[in-house]
Write a protein that holds these residues in place. Structure first.
Motif, mmCIF file in Angstrom:
data_model
loop_
_atom_site.group_PDB
_atom_site.id
_atom_site.type_symbol
_atom_site.label_atom_id
_atom_site.label_comp_id
_atom_site.label_asym_id
_atom_site.label_seq_id
_atom_site.Cartn_x
_atom_site.Cartn_y
_atom_site.Cartn_z
ATOM 1 N N ASN A 57 0.872 -1.174 0.000
ATOM 2 C CA ASN A 57 0.000 0.000 0.000
ATOM 3 C C ASN A 57 0.908 1.223 0.000
ATOM 4 N N HIS A 59 0.007 4.333 -0.583
ATOM 5 C CA HIS A 59 -0.702 5.558 -0.153
ATOM 6 C C HIS A 59 -0.508 6.699 -1.147
ATOM 7 N N ASP A 62 -5.017 7.956 -2.292
ATOM 8 C CA ASP A 62 -6.024 8.216 -1.254
ATOM 9 C C ASP A 62 -6.888 6.984 -0.998
ATOM 10 N N LYS A 63 -8.214 7.123 -1.208
ATOM 11 C CA LYS A 63 -9.151 6.045 -0.877
ATOM 12 C C LYS A 63 -8.947 4.819 -1.758
ATOM 13 N N GLU A 64 -8.467 5.030 -2.984
ATOM 14 C CA GLU A 64 -8.237 3.891 -3.879
ATOM 15 C C GLU A 64 -7.211 2.924 -3.309
ATOM 16 N N ASP A 66 -6.593 2.264 -0.184
ATOM 17 C CA ASP A 66 -7.239 1.470 0.876
ATOM 18 C C ASP A 66 -8.252 0.502 0.282
ATOM 19 N N ARG A 67 -8.940 0.920 -0.782
ATOM 20 C CA ARG A 67 -9.874 0.020 -1.467
ATOM 21 C C ARG A 67 -9.153 -1.197 -2.013
#
Length: 453
Positions: A57, A59, A62-64, A66-67
């Protein structure tokens, strides 16, 4: 299930052909959650290979990001595959090391994969590169400028890293996933042409296929042909290296007699961080005056008479601080009365000095620009650099010359020659006998080209 069976058979044959995976041995699968890596994991599991998965991950989205991690966790849980996850602050790492985010992510990823491979006692690290990736790599290298290696595409094996999907193209992978109803995630950054590789994938390759629908197949065929050619090429390069590389450095005269001297020079210097433009500058300087310097990020190169001398920049840093450190040898000093029976040693590592001609304390240091002395047997002064030049010492060797001083005068070019002003004469009553032990500083050998054994 025709496509599924066809893909499975192609991958199995490719693995066997290139001996990529060993039955009964664990492989660590690089699993991003995208179509390629998901297909790789599912194919290897269907063939009965023992797999564990590794997910990075970074980072960066962003949210992708974590998705993707959540998807991978669910996939591995459903498939009964042990999963290992590592989080990276990629942007901070790239800024700290002053490299691109792409390069930082790549180095972080493969560095961690190797750690996990050792920790898990895995045989290999399987990554999901496919034929389209290989085509893009060839084009990317061609655009940037490359040697023959850059035109051979992606190799099926690089050390412990294996690529079982290089027998498939992107469409075959997507067809396999559709037929098996296997979901995957899509990295939105792959749909943007912000990065060079994406520009090639989204713009250049479609244009080439518009010109010739077989463009990708032809590029891959050419890359495979060049892979065979490169084996012959590197075999001849290795033979040529033995002819031109001496313990002291690269012999310019011998280099220029080779069939392709500039190409050979490229193969010698490129691994040391010299780019193509800099290597051309070096080559063009070979018939010019001595002393010209060139630098890569890690090495210094000096064109010195008949030799190309190379040393790591770490050696230069050591030289700059060496006056504050111990020299790479040891001196012993002994004061003796001078008698008629005393015989002055003739070895260069031993020197006898008239003790009463000294005024001050001894200091041992590297020679400096402008240093001069009166060579033994002469009356006039001579610059140390000129003396060493007359002895045909290389520039790097001259920078390694130590001098023993007393006050502001040079007493001895260590291992070379006494200053005539401190010689023993008919008035001498006391002598200081100095011996040089474990001499290393006066070898005319570049640190990059060690003595051959």
């Amino acid at each position: 299930m025709y496509i599924c069976d066809m893909v499975l058979q192609k991958v199995r044959q490719y693995i066997d052909q290139h001996k990529l995976l060993a039955p009964g041995r664990k492989t660590l699968v690089a699993l991003s959650g995208g179509a390629d890596s998901v297909a790789l994991l599912k194919l290897l599991l269907s063939m009965g290979y023992e797999c564990e998965a590794a997910h990075c991950n970074f980072h960066l989205r962003d949210k992708e990001s974590d998705r993707d991690e959540l998807f991978v966790r669910q996939l591995c849980e459903q498939s009964g595959v042990p999963l290992h996850v590592r989080h990276f602050n990629t942007s901070e790492e790239a800024a700290y090391r002053r490299i691109s985010i792409e390069m930082a992510a790549r180095e972080l990823r493969y560095g961690w994969f190797e750690e996990m491979r050792n920790q898990l006692n895995a045989e290999t690290i399987a990554v999901a590169h496919h034929q389209d990736d290989s085509v893009e790599t060839v084009l990317l290298n061609l655009i940037r400028g490359t040697g023959i290696n850059g035109l051979t595409g992606i190799r099926p094996r690089n050390g412990y890293v294996v690529r079982p999907l290089l027998c498939l193209d992107r469409n075959e992978i997507l067809s396999y996933l559709r037929e098996t109803d296997q979901p995957y995630v899509t990295d939105s950054s792959n749909l943007q042409d912000e990065y060079i590789r994406n520009k090639i994938r989204l713009n250049l390759v479609p244009l080439m296929e518009e010109i010739n629908p077989a463009a990708k197949a032809n590029i891959l065929r050419t890359a495979n042909n060049l892979s065979e050619v490169s084996l012959l090429y590197h075999n001849e390069i290795e033979k040529a290296k033995t002819r031109v590389v001496l313990p002291q450095g690269i012999h310019i005269g011998l280099l220029l007699k080779e069939v392709a001297p500039q190409t050979l020079l490229f193969e010698l210097l490129a691994p040391l961080g010299f780019n193509g433009a800099r290597i051309r500058d070096v080559f063009n300087s070979l018939t010019g005056q001595s002393g010209k310097e060139f630098f890569s990020a890690t090495h210094r190169l000096v064109k010195d008479r008949e030799l190309i001398l190379i040393e790591p920049l770490t050696n230069i840093h050591k030289k700059e601080t060496q006056d504050e450190q111990s020299p790479p040898f040891r001196l012993t000093m002994e004061e003796l009365p001078y008698t008629e029976n005393f015989r002055i040693p003739q070895e260069t590592h031993v020197v006898c000095i008239d003790a009463d001609k000294l005024s001050g304390s001894f200091v041992l240091r590297l020679c400096k620009k402008g240093d001069s002395f009166v060579p033994f047997g002469m009356k006039g002064r001579k610059k140390v650099s000129d003396y060493l030049t007359d002895k045909k010492y290389s520039r790097i060797r001259k920078e390694q010359q130590w001098v023993l001083t007393c006050g502001d005068q040079i007493v001895w070019l260590v291992g070379e020659r006494l200053d005539n002003r401190f010689r023993i004469d008919e008035k001498t009553r006391r002598i200081i006998l100095i011996r040089l032990l474990h001499e290393e500083s006066s070898q005319d050998v570049s640190p990059f080209f060690p003595e051959k054994t």
